[in-house]
Scaffold this motif. Structure first.
Motif, PDB file in Angstrom:
ATOM      1  N   TRP A  28       9.852  -0.050   4.149  1.00 25.78           N
ATOM      2  CA  TRP A  28      10.731   1.092   3.967  1.00 25.78           C
ATOM      3  C   TRP A  28      10.035   2.104   3.052  1.00 25.78           C
ATOM      4  O   TRP A  28       9.476   1.733   2.016  1.00 25.78           O
ATOM      5  N   PHE A  29      10.107   3.355   3.476  1.00 27.02           N
ATOM      6  CA  PHE A  29       9.626   4.477   2.685  1.00 27.02           C
ATOM      7  C   PHE A  29      10.801   5.420   2.453  1.00 27.02           C
ATOM      8  O   PHE A  29      11.815   5.362   3.143  1.00 27.02           O
TER       9      PHE A  29
ATOM     10  N   GLY B   2       6.420   4.686  -0.684  1.00 30.26           N
ATOM     11  CA  GLY B   2       6.678   3.339  -0.198  1.00 30.26           C
ATOM     12  C   GLY B   2       7.484   2.584  -1.219  1.00 30.26           C
ATOM     13  O   GLY B   2       7.111   2.544  -2.396  1.00 30.26           O
ATOM     14  N   ILE B   3       8.603   1.969  -0.804  1.00 29.40           N
ATOM     15  CA  ILE B   3       9.458   1.297  -1.775  1.00 29.40           C
ATOM     16  C   ILE B   3       9.549  -0.212  -1.554  1.00 29.40           C
ATOM     17  O   ILE B   3       9.829  -0.945  -2.510  1.00 29.40           O
TER      18      ILE B   3
ATOM     19  N   ALA C 264       8.279  -1.404  -4.959  1.00 32.20           N
ATOM     20  CA  ALA C 264       7.912  -0.415  -5.954  1.00 32.20           C
ATOM     21  C   ALA C 264       8.717  -0.660  -7.224  1.00 32.20           C
ATOM     22  O   ALA C 264       9.844  -1.174  -7.167  1.00 32.20           O
ATOM     23  N   ASP C 265       8.150  -0.274  -8.353  1.00 31.35           N
ATOM     24  CA  ASP C 265       8.848  -0.470  -9.630  1.00 31.35           C
ATOM     25  C   ASP C 265      10.202   0.228  -9.645  1.00 31.35           C
ATOM     26  O   ASP C 265      11.149  -0.250 -10.277  1.00 31.35           O
TER      27      ASP C 265
ATOM     28  N   TYR D  71      15.276   8.075   4.223  1.00 31.03           N
ATOM     29  CA  TYR D  71      14.671   6.751   4.261  1.00 31.03           C
ATOM     30  C   TYR D  71      14.105   6.470   5.657  1.00 31.03           C
ATOM     31  O   TYR D  71      14.777   6.723   6.661  1.00 31.03           O
ATOM     32  N   TYR D  72      12.885   5.927   5.671  1.00 35.97           N
ATOM     33  CA  TYR D  72      12.176   5.652   6.916  1.00 35.97           C
ATOM     34  C   TYR D  72      11.753   4.190   6.970  1.00 35.97           C
ATOM     35  O   TYR D  72      11.271   3.650   5.964  1.00 35.97           O
TER      36      TYR D  72
END
Length: 122
Positions: free
Chosen positions: A36-37, A47-48, A60-61, A93-94
């Motif tokens: 998911w981005f 990028g998450i 991701a933090d 969100y992607y």
């Protein structure tokens, strides 16, 4: 034809939760790493979360401890459970698929969904 179709977005108040889904078709889903981005207005795509084709995850933090990525290979579906949402989570969100690696860099990804809006109000 490859398709990634996101759903589940919308508007929520801070502290609330949403669950995003992404249904994949047109390729062998179980062979691909998924991620998911998100992209907020005026910011770069971030990028998450990613999930390896065999289930390892990375975050991701900015979302670790609040968001959970998961996948169902029988349903060709990727999920993102988002809890304790903050106004700064507001973005498009992607979902994305990679044949190469599970990482948080956009160039690693072959296929992309069209995106879905998440708006968090304070």
């Amino acid at each position: 034809q490859v398709q990634l179709v996101e759903s589940g977005g919308g508007s929520v108040q801070a502290g609330g939760s949403l669950r995003l889904s992404c249904v994949a078709s047109g390729y062998t889903y179980s062979n691909y790493h998924m991620a998911w981005f998100r992209q907020a207005p005026g910011k770069e795509r971030e990028g998450i979360a990613c999930i390896h084709r065999i289930g390892y995850t990375a975050y991701a933090d900015s979302v670790r401890g609040r968001f959970t990525i998961s996948r169902d290979n029988r349903k060709n579906t990727l999920y993102l459970q988002m809890n304790s949402l903050k106004p700064e989570d507001t973005a498009m969100y992607y979902c994305a698929a990679s044949s190469r690696s599970c990482g948080l860099g956009a160039p690693d990804y072959n296929y992309w969904g069209q995106g879905i809006q998440v708006t968090v109000s304070s």
